[in-house]
Design a protein around this motif. Structure first.
Motif, PDB file in Angstrom:
ATOM      1  N   LEU A   1      -8.455  -0.398   5.643  1.00  0.00           N
ATOM      2  CA  LEU A   1      -8.050  -1.631   4.965  1.00  0.00           C
ATOM      3  C   LEU A   1      -7.115  -2.474   5.820  1.00  0.00           C
ATOM      4  O   LEU A   1      -7.361  -3.664   6.046  1.00  0.00           O
TER       5      LEU A   1
ATOM      6  N   ASP B   1      -6.563   3.377   3.442  1.00  0.00           N
ATOM      7  CA  ASP B   1      -5.538   2.342   3.276  1.00  0.00           C
ATOM      8  C   ASP B   1      -5.057   1.799   4.614  1.00  0.00           C
ATOM      9  O   ASP B   1      -4.998   0.582   4.823  1.00  0.00           O
ATOM     10  N   THR B   2      -4.672   2.717   5.515  1.00  0.00           N
ATOM     11  CA  THR B   2      -4.054   2.280   6.762  1.00  0.00           C
ATOM     12  C   THR B   2      -5.081   1.915   7.829  1.00  0.00           C
ATOM     13  O   THR B   2      -5.032   0.827   8.414  1.00  0.00           O
TER      14      THR B   2
ATOM     15  N   LEU C   1       0.809  -1.214   0.000  1.00  0.00           N
ATOM     16  CA  LEU C   1       0.000   0.000   0.000  1.00  0.00           C
ATOM     17  C   LEU C   1       0.844   1.267   0.000  1.00  0.00           C
ATOM     18  O   LEU C   1       0.490   2.257  -0.641  1.00  0.00           O
TER      19      LEU C   1
ATOM     20  N   ASP D   1       2.215   6.848   9.966  1.00  0.00           N
ATOM     21  CA  ASP D   1       1.717   5.536   9.546  1.00  0.00           C
ATOM     22  C   ASP D   1       1.513   4.616  10.744  1.00  0.00           C
ATOM     23  O   ASP D   1       0.526   3.874  10.810  1.00  0.00           O
TER      24      ASP D   1
ATOM     25  N   HIS E   1      -7.190   9.070   1.425  1.00  0.00           N
ATOM     26  CA  HIS E   1      -6.845   7.696   1.069  1.00  0.00           C
ATOM     27  C   HIS E   1      -5.920   7.049   2.093  1.00  0.00           C
ATOM     28  O   HIS E   1      -5.900   5.824   2.218  1.00  0.00           O
TER      29      HIS E   1
END
Length: 206
Positions: A137, A133-134, A20, A52, A129
């Motif tokens: 997902l 994503d993090t 990702l 992140d 996003h």
């Protein structure tokens, strides 16, 4: 058996995180440029890795469900992010029209630490996003590993993020001979400007 499951979750998280994060985006383009300039690089990498890590941990802890239940928050972030990307595209395009060699770029137009860190924070946290994503997902994938495996999955994903940003930022110096020429900076900044414009358009598209 438990050790095997933990290692499997760790490896799966590492692969999922890398798949990702490696995708070309505004954050990666900024880290690459800072790495080439060797300007405030350690704080930039630290901001990206820490961001992140926080987002992945939030997803594993279950915050992803809250984000999915609050679509208005993502709409606000989407438009704010698009506006920021448009501004960044403008400055990248202006740099492309007046390119400089690597040494000149690293000295004559040096940004302050606060401004550089602020840009990294904005490129990360104003991108909806990154939440999908993090938080959503990766949080969902971690849940598939059960209570015992979801945190090893998270640590694997965080390790993947740390490896990627470290390689991208600190490894960029090996491209220095190429970017000693002003023309190379023209191409890079022009490409960054187009990328930011495309990402901004993508964010606001229904």
């Amino acid at each position: 058996m438990e050790t095997t499951a933990t290692l499997s979750a760790l490896a799966t998280g590492f692969g999922a995180g890398l798949s990702l994060i490696v995708a070309i985006g505004a954050q990666n383009a900024f880290v690459l440029r800072q790495g080439l300039r060797r300007e405030h690089l350690a704080p930039i990498v630290a901001v990206c890795v820490a961001s992140d890590a926080l987002l992945i941990a939030a997803g594993v802890a279950g915050v992803g469900a809250l984000i999915q239940a609050a679509p208005l928050a993502l709409v606000i972030v989407r438009w704010a992010g698009a506006a920021f990307l448009l501004a960044y595209a403008f400055f990248a395009a202006r740099r492309a029209l007046k390119p400089s060699g690597l040494s000149a770029a690293a000295t004559s137009s040096r940004s302050t630490l606060a401004a550089t860190v602020g840009t990294a924070v904005a490129l990360t946290w104003l991108n909806p996003h990154v939440y999908l994503d993090t938080v959503v997902l990766l949080g969902s994938l971690a849940a598939d590993h059960g209570e015992q495996g979801r945190w090893p999955f998270a640590w694997g994903a965080i390790a993947g993020s740390t490896l990627w940003f470290s390689l991208l930022g600190f490894g960029a110096r090996y491209l220095a001979p190429v970017f000693a020429r002003p023309g190379a900076w023209r191409v890079l900044d022009g490409a960054i400007a187009l990328l930011m414009l495309a990402l901004a358009a993508f964010l606001v598209m229904p």
